[in-house]
Motif scaffolding. Structure first.
Motif, PDB file in Angstrom:
ATOM      1  N   SER A  62      -1.359   3.505  -3.361  1.00 47.53           N
ATOM      2  CA  SER A  62      -2.333   3.952  -2.391  1.00 47.53           C
ATOM      3  C   SER A  62      -3.497   3.415  -2.491  1.00 47.53           C
ATOM      4  O   SER A  62      -4.465   3.122  -1.629  1.00 47.53           O
ATOM      5  CB  SER A  62      -2.224   5.390  -2.047  1.00 47.53           C
ATOM      6  OG  SER A  62      -2.612   6.162  -3.128  1.00 47.53           O
ATOM      7  N   ASN A  63      -4.003   3.261  -3.850  1.00 47.22           N
ATOM      8  CA  ASN A  63      -5.253   2.549  -4.164  1.00 47.22           C
ATOM      9  C   ASN A  63      -5.604   1.200  -3.749  1.00 47.22           C
ATOM     10  O   ASN A  63      -6.745   0.982  -3.513  1.00 47.22           O
ATOM     11  CB  ASN A  63      -5.456   2.816  -5.734  1.00 47.22           C
ATOM     12  CG  ASN A  63      -6.000   3.984  -6.207  1.00 47.22           C
ATOM     13  OD1 ASN A  63      -6.483   4.839  -5.505  1.00 47.22           O
ATOM     14  ND2 ASN A  63      -5.871   4.488  -7.660  1.00 47.22           N
ATOM     15  N   ASN A  77      -5.170   0.307  -0.912  1.00 49.16           N
ATOM     16  CA  ASN A  77      -5.635   0.096   0.349  1.00 49.16           C
ATOM     17  C   ASN A  77      -6.927  -0.261   0.519  1.00 49.16           C
ATOM     18  O   ASN A  77      -7.692  -0.491   1.344  1.00 49.16           O
ATOM     19  CB  ASN A  77      -5.261   1.937   1.164  1.00 49.16           C
ATOM     20  CG  ASN A  77      -3.865   1.832   1.634  1.00 49.16           C
ATOM     21  OD1 ASN A  77      -3.566   1.171   2.502  1.00 49.16           O
ATOM     22  ND2 ASN A  77      -3.532   2.917   1.081  1.00 49.16           N
ATOM     23  N   SER A 121       0.936  -1.194   0.117  1.00 47.45           N
ATOM     24  CA  SER A 121       0.023   0.020   0.057  1.00 47.45           C
ATOM     25  C   SER A 121       0.798   1.223  -0.128  1.00 47.45           C
ATOM     26  O   SER A 121       0.441   2.444  -0.262  1.00 47.45           O
ATOM     27  CB  SER A 121      -1.034  -0.186   1.160  1.00 47.45           C
ATOM     28  OG  SER A 121      -0.282  -0.127   2.436  1.00 47.45           O
ATOM     29  N   GLY A 122       1.992   0.989   0.582  1.00 45.38           N
ATOM     30  CA  GLY A 122       2.990   2.436   0.534  1.00 45.38           C
ATOM     31  C   GLY A 122       3.447   2.586  -0.708  1.00 45.38           C
ATOM     32  O   GLY A 122       3.698   3.873  -1.407  1.00 45.38           O
ATOM     33  N   ASN A 128      -0.316  -0.897   7.446  1.00 45.15           N
ATOM     34  CA  ASN A 128      -1.385  -0.479   6.574  1.00 45.15           C
ATOM     35  C   ASN A 128      -2.074   0.300   7.298  1.00 45.15           C
ATOM     36  O   ASN A 128      -2.540  -0.052   8.415  1.00 45.15           O
ATOM     37  CB  ASN A 128      -2.202  -1.629   5.792  1.00 45.15           C
ATOM     38  CG  ASN A 128      -3.198  -1.107   5.016  1.00 45.15           C
ATOM     39  OD1 ASN A 128      -4.146  -0.650   5.283  1.00 45.15           O
ATOM     40  ND2 ASN A 128      -2.928  -1.213   3.657  1.00 45.15           N
ATOM     41  N   ARG A 133      -8.324  10.540   0.817  1.00 44.52           N
ATOM     42  CA  ARG A 133      -6.789  10.340   0.100  1.00 44.52           C
ATOM     43  C   ARG A 133      -7.051   9.913  -1.317  1.00 44.52           C
ATOM     44  O   ARG A 133      -5.858  10.008  -2.158  1.00 44.52           O
ATOM     45  CB  ARG A 133      -5.999   9.511   0.944  1.00 44.52           C
ATOM     46  CG  ARG A 133      -5.365  10.008   2.178  1.00 44.52           C
ATOM     47  CD  ARG A 133      -5.413   9.094   3.221  1.00 44.52           C
ATOM     48  NE  ARG A 133      -4.844   9.713   4.463  1.00 44.52           N
ATOM     49  CZ  ARG A 133      -5.523  10.295   5.398  1.00 44.52           C
ATOM     50  NH1 ARG A 133      -6.968  10.206   5.135  1.00 44.52           N
ATOM     51  NH2 ARG A 133      -5.153  10.819   6.323  1.00 44.52           N
ATOM     52  N   ASN A 134      -8.030   9.091  -1.758  1.00 43.98           N
ATOM     53  CA  ASN A 134      -7.838   8.297  -3.227  1.00 43.98           C
ATOM     54  C   ASN A 134      -9.374   8.686  -3.966  1.00 43.98           C
ATOM     55  O   ASN A 134      -9.713   8.145  -4.949  1.00 43.98           O
ATOM     56  CB  ASN A 134      -7.716   6.939  -2.793  1.00 43.98           C
ATOM     57  CG  ASN A 134      -6.323   6.657  -2.019  1.00 43.98           C
ATOM     58  OD1 ASN A 134      -5.419   6.780  -2.892  1.00 43.98           O
ATOM     59  ND2 ASN A 134      -6.552   6.420  -0.656  1.00 43.98           N
TER      60      ASN A 134
END
Length: 325
Positions: free
Chosen positions: A97-98, A100, A93-94, A171, A311-312
């Motif tokens: 980011s999607n 996540n 995930s780092g 995560n 964030r996304n």
């Protein structure tokens, strides 16, 4: 004529020798021990790969964190010192980011829902995003639905989680969820977890039951609750430059072998679940199978979804929800 026959025979043998020498061995690392279905599926992957490439490719398997923890191996695959690696989605995930979205608590209704998402356009799109990071996603295998074990008391309600020092992965979806439940989340690699539980550096951990069994975490825990608070897929990734170096038909063989091995592992996990629970009970673990998850969902689901949306955006969440059926 005899000389010609001998010459042709010699050339054939020489060609076979060169072909055998040309066989490529790919280094495949993962954290799971040899007793886990991940390792069994890795052996199946090797078998299928040799079959589909007529021996051109084979795997050298490195289970049990032999090549390092998940983050170390992912970096090594990106750098080209390891060819293939597999680990749970939270470890990636780092980079993307999607990804996540997969780890939002309770986002998957059941395994069938998870498979529709991962094996369809959404999952393939997420794997595609890894390519900019030097990784070729070969497919989604399975870690499974996550449950909580601890050394303190049975967990039936969110109040039972409060105050627990619980190992989770790094995560942010899981870290945020356990903070909302009043626990103290402590991210750490799987390879360090047994000792941390044994020394009471942490009280609890959350993994699918297959991992709890294969890594013998039950030896240093007393209680298991099937909270099924999240589903974790296993990402199998390859160094993209290495993947691109093969001919298209070999690339397809790699993808097909990975897909078939993943389906094989999912079947193994489904068959093993009840047997593992029976083994836990025989080992003296108190198992809470039926947990009312609604109170847990009420606390964590919407706040963590909002955390992701900020964030996304909400497009991926809506797409996942649409496949719940």
């Amino acid at each position: 004529m005899k000389k010609l026959t001998a010459l042709l025979t010699g050339l054939t043998l020489a060609a076979a020798t060169v072909s055998a020498q040309a066989a490529t061995t790919l280094r495949f690392g993962y954290e799971a021990p040899r007793s886990d279905t991940q390792h069994i599926a890795a052996k199946k992957f090797d078998e299928l790969l040799k079959e589909k490439t007529k021996g051109e490719l084979k795997l050298s398997l490195f289970p049990d964190s032999t090549l390092g923890n998940a983050q170390t191996m992912i970096s090594a695959v990106r750098g080209g010192t390891i060819d293939i690696e597999m680990s749970g989605s939270p470890n990636f995930s780092g980079l993307v980011s999607n990804l996540n979205v997969i780890d939002i608590p309770f986002i998957f209704k059941d395994k069938a829902h998870a498979y529709r998402v991962l094996d369809g356009e959404i999952g393939q799109g997420l794997l595609k995003e890894l390519e900019d990071k030097g990784l070729k996603g070969l497919g989604f295998w399975e870690v499974g639905f996550r449950s909580i074990t601890n050394s303190k008391h049975p967990i039936n309600t969110p109040d039972d989680v409060k105050g627990l020092k619980i190992r989770t992965n790094q995560n942010p979806m899981y870290v945020e969820a356990f903070k909302l439940l009043g626990a103290n989340p402590v991210p750490m690699p799987l390879s360090e977890l047994y000792t941390a539980l044994e020394t009471r550096a942490v009280d609890a951990q959350e993994h699918p039951i297959g991992i709890v069994w294969s890594t013998k975490l039950y030896e240093v825990q007393k209680h298991l609750s099937l909270t099924n608070h999240g589903y974790t897929p296993l990402l199998v990734v390859m160094n993209k430059q290495k993947f691109d170096s093969f001919a298209p038909e070999v690339q397809q063989a790699i993808l097909d072998a990975a897909k078939e091995a993943g389906a094989y592992q999912r079947e193994l996990n489904a068959k093993n679940e009840q047997d593992i629970l029976d083994k836990f009970r025989k080992a003296g673990i108190e198992v809470v199978e039926k947990v009312d998850t609604k109170p847990f969902r009420d606390i964590v689901e919407q706040p963590v979804r909002q955390y992701f949306i900020e964030r996304n955006g909400d497009t991926l969440i809506k797409q996942v929800d649409a496949l719940a059926q």
